[in-house]
Design an enzyme around this catalytic site. Structure first.
Site, PDB file in Angstrom:
ATOM      1  CE  LYS A 282      78.994  -3.859   9.533  1.00  0.00           C
ATOM      2  NZ  LYS A 282      80.133  -4.460  10.194  1.00  0.00           N
ATOM      3  CD  GLU A 366      88.935 -13.353  18.554  1.00  0.00           C
ATOM      4  OE1 GLU A 366      89.444 -13.884  17.542  1.00  0.00           O
ATOM      5  OE2 GLU A 366      87.876 -12.692  18.508  1.00  0.00           O
ATOM      6  NE  ARG A 394      88.517 -19.335  15.917  1.00  0.00           N
ATOM      7  CZ  ARG A 394      88.085 -18.538  14.964  1.00  0.00           C
ATOM      8  NH1 ARG A 394      88.607 -17.352  14.793  1.00  0.00           N
ATOM      9  NH2 ARG A 394      87.136 -18.938  14.163  1.00  0.00           N
TER      10      ARG A 394
HETATM   11  C1  LIG Z   1      86.419 -15.201  16.312  1.00  0.00           C
HETATM   12  C2  LIG Z   1      85.424 -14.073  16.340  1.00  0.00           C
HETATM   13  N1  LIG Z   1      85.718 -12.927  16.971  1.00  0.00           N
HETATM   14  C3  LIG Z   1      84.821 -11.909  16.990  1.00  0.00           C
HETATM   15  C4  LIG Z   1      83.610 -12.031  16.376  1.00  0.00           C
HETATM   16  C5  LIG Z   1      82.567 -10.925  16.480  1.00  0.00           C
HETATM   17  N2  LIG Z   1      82.256 -10.339  15.167  1.00  0.00           N
HETATM   18  C6  LIG Z   1      81.142 -10.669  14.504  1.00  0.00           C
HETATM   19  S1  LIG Z   1      81.012  -9.906  13.040  1.00  0.00           S
HETATM   20  C7  LIG Z   1      82.441  -9.050  13.300  1.00  0.00           C
HETATM   21  C8  LIG Z   1      82.913  -8.064  12.272  1.00  0.00           C
HETATM   22  C9  LIG Z   1      82.957  -8.697  10.946  1.00  0.00           C
HETATM   23  O1  LIG Z   1      83.432  -7.797   9.998  1.00  0.00           O
HETATM   24  P1  LIG Z   1      83.408  -8.240   8.486  1.00  0.00           P
HETATM   25  O2  LIG Z   1      83.920  -9.617   8.336  1.00  0.00           O
HETATM   26  O3  LIG Z   1      84.100  -7.179   7.708  1.00  0.00           O
HETATM   27  O4  LIG Z   1      81.872  -8.281   8.105  1.00  0.00           O
HETATM   28  P2  LIG Z   1      80.831  -7.083   8.044  1.00  0.00           P
HETATM   29  O5  LIG Z   1      80.051  -7.164   9.310  1.00  0.00           O
HETATM   30  O6  LIG Z   1      81.590  -5.788   7.936  1.00  0.00           O
HETATM   31  O7  LIG Z   1      80.015  -7.356   6.856  1.00  0.00           O
HETATM   32  C10 LIG Z   1      83.017  -9.406  14.514  1.00  0.00           C
HETATM   33  C11 LIG Z   1      84.269  -8.843  15.062  1.00  0.00           C
HETATM   34  C12 LIG Z   1      83.336 -13.260  15.731  1.00  0.00           C
HETATM   35  N3  LIG Z   1      82.162 -13.501  15.134  1.00  0.00           N
HETATM   36  N4  LIG Z   1      84.254 -14.241  15.716  1.00  0.00           N
END
Ligand SMILES: Cc1ncc(C[n+]2csc(CCOP(=O)(O)OP(=O)(O)O)c2C)c(N)n1
Length: 634
Positions: A282, A366, A394
Site C-alpha cells: 500500500k 459489521e 449492513r
Molecule cells: C461495509 C464497509 N465497511 C467499511 C468500509 C470502509 N473501508 C473502505 S476501504 C477499507 C479497507 C479496505 O481494505 P482492502 O480491501 O484490503 O483494500 P486496500 O485499501 O488495502 O487496498 C475499509 C474498511 C467500507 N467501504 N465498506
C-alpha cells in the site's frame, strides 16, 4: 506530452514497450499523488495497484471483459487508462469524476457501490450470466485482503467454487492491510500462503532440472506432475483457497507487471474460476505513504507533495468521541469497544492504546460486530460498536433480531451520519434514522454539539436492556449551543415571543434551527426551538409543545422517509394533535458527490431556505389558508 496522454482506451496499453510501461507507471503515480494532495481521496490503495491494473487491462479486453473493483476506492488507475486522465483533476469535485467507479462516467465501470466485500458476488452473477447467455466474456474481480474479511466475500467464494464454467478471475490484492494491518485467522492464512515455498516455482525448477537429463526428463516430469497435488500439500498445507475447491495461482509480486501479466494470461486460459494472489504494498512508490504507520495514506486530507505533511484538520466530532471513550473506559471496566477495520477513522485508537484487551477489530464485518456485541452484552459487558453510519445498514437484521429482540445493552456510535458529500451516494449516512426507527426498544440520540455527545454517550451506556444509538456527522462540531430550558428530556434552545412556530431540530440541525429562529424573530414570528436529544422514542413533552403551537417544523440530516419527522408526525396524529406540520430532511435519492455544504444548500437544509418557507406558511396560516397549499422551496 506524457505517455498517459496517449492512452484513451486500455487497448492503447498493448502497443507499449516494457520501458514505456514503466514510464507510464511513474507518470500515473505522479498524477495520483499530485491530484489527491489537493482534492483528497484514496491514495495508498491506488499507488499499490498501478502495475496490477495495467496488467489486467493488457490481458483482458474491458469493457467486453468486465473488471469489478471491490469497494472501488482503488479504481483511480483504472479510470486513468480508460479515457479519464484529462478529467482527473476534477476528482471528487462537484460535477467532476467520482472517487469510485461510476456507470455514468464510463462503459468500463460497472459496480459503483463503495460498501466492501461485494465484488465477488457481483462477479459470480456476471460470470454466470455470460455462461448462460453463451457470451465469450471474462470477469475480473479485484478484492483486497481487507475486503476479504467481510462475510459476503466468503458466501460468494462458497458459490464460485461450484460454478466451474464461470470465466472468473479473482485478483486478491494482498497488501496486508485494511486501514491498519488486516488481522484475524484469514490474515494469518494469507501470510502463510505468502511466505510458503512457492510450490509452482518448485515444480518449475524441478521440471527444468529433469528436462536437462536426456531421455529421462519429460516422463519423470509427467509422473511428478501427477503428484502435484500431494507435493503442493506438503509445501503449502494452508491451501486456503484450494481447500474450497478453487484454482489458486500465486503468490505473485503485484508490482512486477510482467509477472502479473503472465499469471493473468494463464488464469484467463483456464476458463473457470481462478484466484490470483498478488502481493502488493500500500502506498508503493511514495515514501511518505509507505512510511505512514497509521494507514499508509489510505485516504489522507490535503497534504504537501514534497514532505507528505498533512494540513491540520482541526478537532472533529470523532476526536471528541475518542476522548469520551477513554474516560468511559476508565470509569467503567465493563465497557468494551468494537471497530470494523476502522480503528483510527472512528476514533477508537486512543481507547485501543489504553485498553488493548477491551478493543476488538473484527475486520470489515459489521454484521459480525453487531451480533458479537450481543454476545458480549449477554456475557456481562457493555459493548460500544463504532462504525460509519452508512455501514450500519449492513447489520440491520443483526441490530433488529440479535441485539434488540434479545434486549441486549449494546451502544452503536454512528460517525459520518447525514450528508458526507465527497464520497458520493453510497457514503452518505442518510439512512440510519429511518431504518432504526422500526427496531422495537431501540433508543436513538443525536447530539447537537460536543458537550451533548459526551452527555448522550454517558446516558446511552447506562441502558443495559436495549440497543442505544448515538449518531453525529462528519467534520467539526459547532460551538456549544446552550439550552435555555428543558421540556421532558428535550432541550429548549430558543423560546421567543408567542407560540407560533415549534422547530424540532435534530442533532447537527440544531444550529440551523437556532439560525432559523433568529430570522423568524426578526419578522415578528414567535418561535420555540427544541433539540429532542433522544429522537427515539418521541418525547411526550414535544407532543405537548406541538399542541400549543400554530406550526410544527421538523429538520433532520437524514432521509425524509420514515425518519424523525415522519415518526413525530405519526405520533402527533395518534395523539390527536392537529397543528400543521412541515417536514424537512434529505430527499430520498442517491445524492451525487459534492461538498457537504453545497449539498445542504441544494436540498434546502439551510436557515435561509427554511426560514423563507416558514414565513410563507405562517402568512397562509394568518390568512386562514392551509399552509399545505403553499408551494415550498425545494
Ligand atoms: C461495509 C464497509 N465497511 C467499511 C468500509 C470502509 N473501508 C473502505 S476501504 C477499507 C479497507 C479496505 O481494505 P482492502 O480491501 O484490503 O483494500 P486496500 O485499501 O488495502 O487496498 C475499509 C474498511 C467500507 N467501504 N465498506
Amino acid at each position: 506530452m506524457g505517455i498517459l496522454d496517449s492512452i484513451t482506451t486500455p487497448r492503447d496499453l498493448r502497443d507499449l514497450s516494457d520501458a514505456q510501461l514503466d514510464e507510464l507507471a511513474a507518470e500515473i503515480r505522479d498524477l495520483l499523488i499530485r491530484t489527491v494532495a489537493t482534492n483528497t481521496g484514496h491514495l495508498g490503495p491506488n499507488l499499490g495497484v498501478v502495475e496490477t491494473t495495467l496488467a489486467i487491462h493488457r490481458v483482458f479486453d474491458s469493457p467486453r471483459d468486465r473488471v469489478v473493483f471491490d469497494t472501488g476506492h482503488q479504481a483511480y488507475v483504472h479510470k486513468l487508462v480508460t479515457g479519464r486522465a484529462a478529467a482527473f483533476g476534477t476528482l471528487r469535485r462537484e460535477g467532476g469524476l467520482s472517487g469510485y467507479p461510476s456507470q455514468a462516467e464510463s462503459d468500463h465501470d460497472i459496480v459503483e457501490n463503495s460498501h466492501a466485500s461485494t465484488a465477488l458476488s457481483y462477479a459470480d452473477g456476471l460470470a454466470k450470466a455470460y455462461t448462460i447467455r453463451g457470451e465469450d466474456r471474462h470477469v475480473v474481480a479485484v478484492i483486497g485482503d481487507g475486503a476479504l474479511t467481510g462475510g459476503m466475500a466468503w458466501e460468494a467464494l462458497n458459490n464460485i467454487a461450484i460454478a466451474p464454467r464461470s470465466r472468473l478471475v479473482i485478483v486478491v490484492n494482498d497488501n496486508g492491510r485494511s486501514y491498519t494491518p488486516t488481522i484475524g485467522g484469514l490474515a494469518t492464512a494469507l501470510t502463510a500462503l505468502r511466505t510458503n515455498p512457492r510450490y509452482e516455482n518448485v515444480l518449475d525448477m524441478v521440471k527444468r532440472r529433469l528436462n536437462a537429463v536426456p531421455g529421462v526428463g519429460p516422463a519423470a516430469y509427467d509422473a511428478l506432475h501427477a503428484m502435484k497435488k500431494g507435493l503442493k500439500d506438503a509445501l503449502a498445507p494452508q491451501g486456503l483457497f484450494e481447500d474450497l475447491g478453487l484454482k489458486y495461482v500465486g503468490p505473485v509480486d503485484g508490482h512486477d507487471r510482467a509477472a502479473m501479466e503472465h499469471v493473468l494470461a494463464q488464469a484467463k486460459k483456464f476458463n473457470g474460476p481462478v484466484i490470483v494472489h498478488a502481493i502488493t504494498r500500500k502506498g508503493y512508490g511514495y515514501d511518505p505513504a509507505e512510511r505512514h504507520e497509521a494507514d499508509q495514506f489510505h485516504a489522507p486530507g490535503p497534504f504537501d507533495v514534497q514532505t507528505g505533511a498533512e494540513k491540520p484538520k482541526g478537532r472533529i466530532w470523532t476526536d471528541h468521541f475518542a476522548e469520551a471513550m477513554v474516560e468511559l473506559g476508565q470509569r467503567r471496566q465493563d465497557v468494551v469497544a468494537i471497530t470494523a477495520a476502522m480503528v483510527h477513522p472512528v476514533g477508537l485508537d486512543k481507547f485501543q492504546a489504553r485498553f488493548p484487551d477491551r478493543t476488538f477489530d473484527v475486520g470489515i464485518a459489521e454484521q459480525h460486530a453487531a451480533t458479537s456485541a450481543a454476545g458480549l452484552a449477554m456475557g456481562g459487558l457493555h459493548p460500544v460498536v463504532a462504525v460509519y453510519a452508512t455501514f450500519l445498514n449492513r447489520a440491520f437484521d443483526q441490530v433488529l433480531m440479535d441485539v434488540a429482540l434479545h434486549r441486549c445493552g449494546v451502544t452503536f456510535v454512528l460517525d459520518r451520519a447525514g450528508v458526507t458529500g465527497d464520497d458520493g451516494a453510497s457514503h452518505n449516512g442518510m439512512w440510519d434514522m429511518s431504518v432504526l426507527q422500526v427496531v422495537p426498544g431501540l433508543r436513538l440520540a443525536a447530539p447537537r454539539d460536543a458537550t451533548r455527545l459526551r452527555e448522550l454517550l454517558d446516558e446511552a451506556v447506562e441502558v443495559d436492556d436495549a440497543p442505544t444509538v448515538v449518531r453525529f456527522p462528519k467534520g467539526p462540531p459547532p460551538d456549544d449551543i446552550e439550552a435555555v430550558g428543558r421540556a421532558g428530556g428535550a432541550d429548549v434552545l430558543v423560546r421567543n415571543g408567542l407560540k407560533d412556530v415549534l422547530v424540532v431540530a435534530v442533532g447537527s440541525m440544531a444550529q440551523v434551527g437556532v439560525e432559523v429562529a433568529d430570522r423568524l424573530v426578526a419578522q415578528g414570528i414567535g418561535v420555540t426551538v427544541v433539540d429532542p436529544r433522544w429522537v427515539k422514542p418521541v418525547d411526550p413533552a414535544i407532543v405537548e409543545l406541538a399542541r400549543e403551537h400554530r406550526l410544527v417544523v421538523s429538520i433532520e440530516d437524514n432521509g425524509e422517509v420514515g425518519g424523525c419527522g415522519a415518526v413525530l408526525l405519526q405520533t402527533l396524529n395518534a395523539a390527536g394533535v392537529e397543528t400543521p406540520f412541515r417536514l424537512h430532511g434529505i430527499p430520498q435519492e442517491f445524492l451525487g458527490h459534492a461538498k457537504r455544504a453545497a449539498i445542504l444548500e441544494r436540498i434546502g437544509l439551510t436557515s435561509q431556505a427554511l426560514a423563507l418557507g416558514i414565513v410563507e406558511d405562517m402568512t397562509s396560516i394568518a390568512e386562514g389558508r392551509s399552509p399545505i397549499d403553499v408551494e415550498q422551496p425545494s
